[in-house]
Design a protein around this motif. Structure first.
Motif, short mmCIF file in Angstrom:
data_model
loop_
_atom_site.label_atom_id
_atom_site.label_comp_id
_atom_site.label_asym_id
_atom_site.label_seq_id
_atom_site.Cartn_x
_atom_site.Cartn_y
_atom_site.Cartn_z
N ILE A 143 0.84 -1.19 0.00
CA ILE A 143 0.00 0.00 0.00
C ILE A 143 0.87 1.24 0.00
N HIS A 144 0.55 2.19 -0.87
CA HIS A 144 1.21 3.49 -0.90
C HIS A 144 0.52 4.36 0.14
N THR A 145 1.18 4.59 1.27
CA THR A 145 0.51 5.22 2.40
C THR A 145 0.13 6.69 2.20
N PRO A 146 0.91 7.52 1.50
CA PRO A 146 0.46 8.92 1.35
C PRO A 146 -0.87 9.05 0.61
N THR A 147 -1.12 8.17 -0.36
CA THR A 147 -2.38 8.26 -1.10
C THR A 147 -3.38 7.18 -0.68
N ALA A 148 -2.96 6.27 0.19
CA ALA A 148 -3.80 5.18 0.68
C ALA A 148 -4.37 4.34 -0.46
N THR A 149 -3.53 4.02 -1.42
CA THR A 149 -3.94 3.17 -2.54
C THR A 149 -3.05 1.93 -2.60
N VAL A 150 -3.55 0.89 -3.24
CA VAL A 150 -2.79 -0.34 -3.39
C VAL A 150 -1.83 -0.18 -4.57
N ALA A 151 -0.54 -0.30 -4.29
CA ALA A 151 0.47 -0.17 -5.34
C ALA A 151 0.61 -1.47 -6.12
N SER A 152 0.57 -2.59 -5.42
CA SER A 152 0.69 -3.88 -6.08
C SER A 152 0.16 -4.96 -5.14
N SER A 153 -0.30 -6.05 -5.72
CA SER A 153 -0.81 -7.14 -4.88
C SER A 153 -0.62 -8.47 -5.59
N ALA A 154 -0.66 -9.53 -4.78
CA ALA A 154 -0.60 -10.89 -5.31
C ALA A 154 -1.41 -11.78 -4.39
N SER A 155 -2.10 -12.74 -4.97
CA SER A 155 -2.96 -13.61 -4.18
C SER A 155 -3.00 -15.00 -4.81
N SER A 156 -3.21 -15.99 -3.96
CA SER A 156 -3.33 -17.34 -4.48
C SER A 156 -4.73 -17.57 -5.08
N GLN A 157 -5.58 -16.56 -5.04
CA GLN A 157 -6.91 -16.65 -5.67
C GLN A 157 -6.87 -16.28 -7.15
N GLU A 158 -5.77 -15.70 -7.62
CA GLU A 158 -5.69 -15.28 -9.02
C GLU A 158 -5.78 -16.50 -9.93
N LYS A 159 -6.49 -16.31 -11.02
CA LYS A 159 -6.75 -17.42 -11.94
C LYS A 159 -5.46 -18.04 -12.49
N ALA A 160 -4.50 -17.21 -12.84
CA ALA A 160 -3.25 -17.71 -13.42
C ALA A 160 -2.46 -18.55 -12.41
N LEU A 161 -2.57 -18.22 -11.13
CA LEU A 161 -1.81 -18.94 -10.11
C LEU A 161 -2.53 -20.19 -9.61
N ARG A 162 -3.83 -20.20 -9.69
CA ARG A 162 -4.60 -21.34 -9.19
C ARG A 162 -4.21 -22.63 -9.87
N GLU B 215 8.50 -9.41 -7.78
CA GLU B 215 8.73 -9.13 -9.20
C GLU B 215 7.82 -8.01 -9.69
N ARG B 216 6.58 -8.00 -9.25
CA ARG B 216 5.65 -6.93 -9.65
C ARG B 216 6.09 -5.58 -9.10
N LEU C 54 8.88 -4.26 -11.25
CA LEU C 54 8.36 -3.77 -12.53
C LEU C 54 7.77 -2.37 -12.39
N LYS C 55 7.22 -2.07 -11.20
CA LYS C 55 6.64 -0.75 -10.96
C LYS C 55 7.64 0.23 -10.35
N ASN C 56 8.92 -0.15 -10.33
CA ASN C 56 10.00 0.70 -9.80
C ASN C 56 9.79 1.06 -8.34
#
Length: 113
Positions: free
Chosen positions: A34-53, A74-75, A78-80
């Motif tokens: 989470i990017h705290t100054p803007t309170a937004t999600v910068a990147s995420s990963a989950s075992s629920q994602e279709k590609a990972l399931r 890795e993500r 990629l987002k620096n």
């Protein structure tokens, strides 16, 4: 008037810019930065994602947590986003799945603050 999208400058100077948060259920592992100054999600990963399931047999164990951490790292690169800090819940200890996620994010090349 709605809620402002950014936090006041007096608060921002005390916040760490990117925070890693993890959530574990009996079925899945989720990690997000989470990017705290803007309170937004910068990147995420989950075992629920279709590609990972399809590639994981069990989606809730330590091996799945390590894989989620590696993908998240890795993500982030990629987002620096070069560094993150870890925020644990009260009941979380640096052991098991939590350790697997954090260690694999670090192995991917992201530094901890």
């Amino acid at each position: 008037m709605g809620i402002p999208s950014v936090r006041p400058p007096r608060i921002i100077k005390y916040l760490k810019p990117y925070v890693l948060k993890m959530h574990f259920t009996n079925k899945f592992v989720t990690a997000q930065v989470i990017h705290t100054p803007t309170a937004t999600v910068a990147s995420s990963a989950s075992s629920q994602e279709k590609a990972l399931r399809e590639s994981m047999e069990i989606r809730r164990d330590v091996a799945a947590a390590a894989k989620i951490g590696k993908i998240l790292g890795e993500r982030l690169l990629l987002k620096n986003i070069p560094a993150v800090s870890v925020q644990l819940k009260k009941e979380q200890k640096y052991h098991g799945k939590v350790k697997a996620v954090v260690d694999s994010v670090v192995e991917a090349g992201v530094k901890l603050l």
